[in-house]
Enzyme design. Structure first.
Site, mmCIF file in Angstrom:
data_model
loop_
_atom_site.group_PDB
_atom_site.id
_atom_site.type_symbol
_atom_site.label_atom_id
_atom_site.label_comp_id
_atom_site.label_asym_id
_atom_site.label_seq_id
_atom_site.Cartn_x
_atom_site.Cartn_y
_atom_site.Cartn_z
ATOM 1 N N ASP B 11 7.911 -48.755 -6.940
ATOM 2 C CA ASP B 11 9.041 -47.836 -6.905
ATOM 3 C C ASP B 11 9.855 -48.057 -8.167
ATOM 4 O OD1 ASP B 11 8.247 -46.941 -4.494
ATOM 5 O OD2 ASP B 11 9.863 -47.821 -3.319
ATOM 6 N N ASP B 130 3.319 -36.899 3.921
ATOM 7 C CA ASP B 130 4.009 -37.819 4.825
ATOM 8 C C ASP B 130 3.905 -37.257 6.238
ATOM 9 O OD1 ASP B 130 4.676 -39.183 2.543
ATOM 10 O OD2 ASP B 130 6.783 -38.564 2.509
#
Lengths: 195, 256
Positions: B11, B130
């Site tokens: 990230d 997702d």
């Protein structure tokens, strides 16, 4: 001078970066004179066959590439375009290798594109000087070149054997991406630079 | 034989890694490039960078990062997070990324996948899907967006099939139920998607142990598995994980 042929196909930057890691500067160019006078020529490739051939033709590079005599490395699409004909867009290609480029058959239960790390074997030729049988290289492709007398490395995808590399005189061609194949790929590039 | 891929995910915010990376052997623990190089050296097969930069003004930091990563590492990498347009993709790919991933923007405007795959090639377009469990859906799973906050009413399997037909080259399936739990990958979700499409599937969310990886490859039919914190916190060491998988008969690339 190492010429890297610019013809609108993608990821040329990773090829230049890989050369940089080996301490060599590549020159990105579409100029036929520069390409002809280079010590070595790299023909990178990510993209689609018919538009790539159209772009080469527009830049006047088709005869230039065919007539090169210095060590030449074609990568992925840059290997397929050196063959006779591609099923991708039913495209007539450069014909340095008299082989067809075929689409992986659908419905055999394996995934297309063939994407990821796979082993290369039955190695021959200068490119594989420092590579052992069954080392892994990185592949991303939906079309393949069948095994022939020009094959200098074989890869197998769920039972279908195809050319992982081809060679014809000064033309060294790889279906895999040496610039993305970690340490093993670096050894292939280094061997090409010394070929 | 085609190897199953192990993919660490980083990230990145304003060009720096976030989410508790604690590598003692890195000069700069926040340097995404140093971390990427370390993973590449220890045998990661691919990397994913997820840009969680909040502001548009700071997006340029990601482009600079992509350029340095491309200069330093010799394995493929994907960049995702906040990609909405052809221009975004052009910028990231020209900087040296191999693939980009699209998520919410593609759900809102599915034709984005067609546009991107036509212009840049299917092989560099990854759909990040997702999903959460929802028994009301035909497949049992619903697509969610905005980091899991917004349900879409779209069946996860139908979305995967649609994205495949629109030309994406790979699907990164994240179980929002499993993500962050370290309780194992969502094996059933992964199998439902992977078994019903013909492009590669990367499983993500829930990795806790080496056995979780084995399970998602064998039972979940995943082509690749992605994880973040188990790698960042040294809970799982990549060479050890690969040795374990190899002993369990799963084809993996040894070495680097």
């Amino acid at each position: 001078m190492i010429a890297v042929i610019r013809y609108g196909a993608g990821n040329v930057r990773s090829v230049l970066s890989a050369l940089g890691r080996l301490g060599v500067d590549g020159t990105l160019t579409a100029d036929p004179d520069m390409i002809r006078s280079a010590d070595r020529v790299i023909f990178p490739g990510v993209g689609e066959a018919s538009s790539a051939m159209a772009s080469l033709s527009a830049s006047g590079l088709i005869d230039t590439i065919r007539s090169l005599r210095q060590p030449f490395l074609g990568i992925c699409l840059g290997m397929q375009l050196m063959c006779a004909y591609s099923e991708e867009g039913n495209t007539e290609c450069l014909g340095v290798i008299p082989s067809p480029v075929l689409r992986f058959p659908d419905g055999r239960g394996f995934k297309i594109p063939h994407m990821g790390w796979n082993t290369v074997s039955s190695l021959s030729g200068a490119l594989f000087r420092d590579v052992k049988e069954d080392e892994y290289m990185y592949f991303v492709h939906s079309f393949y070149v069948p095994v022939s007398e020009y094959t200098s490395a074989v890869c197998s995808y769920d039972g279908l054997e195809f050319s992982a590399a081809l060679v014809n005189d000064n033309f060294f061609l790889t279906q895999f991406h040496p610039e993305k194949s970690g340490d093993a790929g670096e050894r292939v590039l280094k061997a090409f630079l010394e070929a | 034989m085609l190897a199953k891929r192990i993919i660490p995910c980083l990230d990145v915010k304003d060009g720096r890694t976030v989410k508790g990376v604690n590598f003692v052997d890195l000069r700069d623990a926040g340097s995404a490039v140093d971390l990427a190089e370390l993973y590449s050296r220890t045998g990661a097969d691919e990397l994913v960078f997820l840009d969680i930069t909040a502001t548009v003004e700071n997006r340029g930091t990601m482009t600079a990062l992509v350029r340095s990563v491309s200069d330093r590492i010799s394995i493929p990498f994907t960049v995702g997070g906040g990609i909405r347009s052809e221009d975004d993709v052009d910028r990231i790919l020209s900087a040296g990324a191999d693939k980009i991933s699209v998520n919410s923007a593609a759900v809102r405007s599915p034709s984005l996948i067609d546009t991107l795959s036509r212009r840049f090639g299917s092989q560099c377009v990854v759909l990040a899907l997702d999903a959460v469990t929802n028994p009301a859906m035909a497949s049992g799973y619903e697509t969610v967006v905005d980091g899991g906050r917004t349900p879409t009413g779209i069946d996860a399997l139908s979305w995967a099939r649609e994205a495949e037909s629109r030309g994406c080259g790979e699907i990164l399936v994240t179980s929002m139920d499993a993500d962050g739990t370290k309780g194992g990958f969502a094996v059933d979700l992964t199998r439902v998607i992977s078994g019903n499409i013909s492009i590669p599937v990367i499983a993500s969310g829930g990795a806790g142990t080496m056995a979780d990886f084995r399970e998602v490859f064998v039972e979940g039919m995943a082509d690749a598995a992605l994880a973040a914190s188990v790698f960042h916190f040294h809970e799982i060491d990549i060479p050890e994980l690969k040795e374990y998988l190899r002993e369990n008969g799963i084809p993996v690339r040894m070495g680097r």
